[in-house]
Design an enzyme around this catalytic site. Sequence first.
Site, mmCIF file in Angstrom:
data_model
loop_
_atom_site.group_PDB
_atom_site.id
_atom_site.type_symbol
_atom_site.label_atom_id
_atom_site.label_comp_id
_atom_site.label_asym_id
_atom_site.label_seq_id
_atom_site.Cartn_x
_atom_site.Cartn_y
_atom_site.Cartn_z
ATOM 1 N N HIS A 24 0.819 -1.267 -0.019
ATOM 2 C CA HIS A 24 -0.102 -0.019 -0.064
ATOM 3 C C HIS A 24 0.841 1.271 -0.016
ATOM 4 C CE1 HIS A 24 -4.208 -1.515 1.065
ATOM 5 N NE2 HIS A 24 -3.426 -2.474 0.951
ATOM 6 N N ASP A 127 -5.393 6.370 2.460
ATOM 7 C CA ASP A 127 -5.676 5.052 2.085
ATOM 8 C C ASP A 127 -6.852 4.520 2.360
ATOM 9 O OD1 ASP A 127 -3.480 2.224 1.191
ATOM 10 O OD2 ASP A 127 -5.094 1.855 2.547
ATOM 11 N N GLU A 388 1.270 -4.912 -12.715
ATOM 12 C CA GLU A 388 2.829 -4.956 -13.329
ATOM 13 C C GLU A 388 2.773 -5.997 -14.447
ATOM 14 O OE1 GLU A 388 5.033 -3.758 -9.083
ATOM 15 O OE2 GLU A 388 4.980 -5.846 -9.704
ATOM 16 N N ALA A 403 -7.377 -12.012 1.128
ATOM 17 C CA ALA A 403 -8.097 -10.537 0.793
ATOM 18 C C ALA A 403 -8.698 -10.671 -0.240
ATOM 19 C CB ALA A 403 -6.595 -9.604 0.854
#
Length: 491
Positions: A24, A127, A388, A403
């Site tokens: 993060h 965030d 990426e 998650a």
Amino acid sequence: MESAARTTTTTTHIALVSIPAFSHQVSILEFAKRLLNLHNNTFNITCIIPTLNSSYNNIATKPFFDSLPPNIHCIFLPSVYFEDLNNNGVSVEIQIQLSVSRAMPSVRETLRSLFDATNNVVAIVADAMVPEALDFGKELGILSYIYFPCSTMLLSLCLHSSNLDEQVSCEYRDHPNLIEIPGCISIYGRDLPNSVQNRSSLEYKLFLQRCQRYRSAHDGILVNSFMELEEEATKAITQHAKGNGNCSYPPVYPIGPITHTGPSDPKSGCECLLWLDKQPPNSVLYVSFGSGGTLCQEQINELALGLELSRHKFLWVNLRAPNDRASATYFSDGGLVDDPLHFLPLGFIERTKGQGLVMCGWAPQVEVLGHKSIGAFLTHCGWNSVLESVVHGVPMMAWPLFAEQRTNAALVTDGLKVAVRPNVDTSGNSVVVKEEIVKLIKSLMEGLVGEEIRRRMKELQKFAECAVMKDGSSTRTICKLAHKWKSLGRP
């Protein structure tokens, strides 16, 4: 605590608030770097980072922070009390949420000090795991934004969560039908994030509370995606944002792909890059489960044997000691061992010498994915890794662990169709056997399925390149924000 004051010639100050998770931190700070690059360093940026322990001074993180431009200043807050959360009975999501909540008084104090010292802070960007920080922006009378480091699909799910909670009465994983997410593909309940899988849990309650706060982010949500990647999801949120009353959504700003551009430690990854230099183009399967993912012993054995039996070249990095908890090392650099022979199948290293390379340490993922010898990426589907892979045009084998990774896996497999995915039972926790692994590797590296996936991924790569060009969709979005912020700054 470090002093918030600093001498600068810039006129507009932006405050960022991150969380104690390196992935993060990288994402929000890379956004800050892009903002500076596009606007000739006319911003001064301070990032406030709560900490949990000393693991952030390790080999993977220090080069990144040391390389930040002088206009970006990081304030690492004192570690919060964490020992009661750091055990096998508490999920990663709860550990982050509760630990960051405990750091909020320090965040507020630091923001107030920063505001008083510079008298020119015009916006706070927090965030997505710390939406509480938006309240501090309101206290200071400045613009307040959420930085959402995940997909627009996940953001759509979050904004739709209260409606979904009313529509579905059973556990999501037991729901017989596909779950509809506005502007996105429909997915099975088992592919929703871990935080919603037990609706009686504290984790789920915290998720709903967090999502409700997103709706009150009236100045907007910056999402690390781009229009060409998730156009329908972006349109669905934008259309809802035009509604009236409490049901409307905040403005959404796609500003991605934001990916890691910082330098790697010169001592880290040299071995794998030298090894890759000796391999044929597009011949190597890159295997990495991210900065915190772990596999059980049985799964390590099956994966190793699957790699061996596929007869394809492979680079397996960040190998960790086996653990039945998929996120066992998320908060630390622990779990790495010196000798993979301790838990790899007997004779595996000797038998695959020349075919593959196994590393227990960190690898420079950006450089690896950009290497000409890489043909595919076996990934845990963390959003940073997904982006990426898109930026470098590398097809994926989706292997989610925890998650929101299963949601990302559904997106890249069933939505974008740039990945293959192992078959698992409805619990999503079964071991993937070596035969299935061999089949997927061969389909991705050899077959017509792989060719079609590679073609689609190359198209997405071009879209990603266009999004960050001078007149690209994401560049225009960032410039729009920057001009608004600069208009509020004092000369």
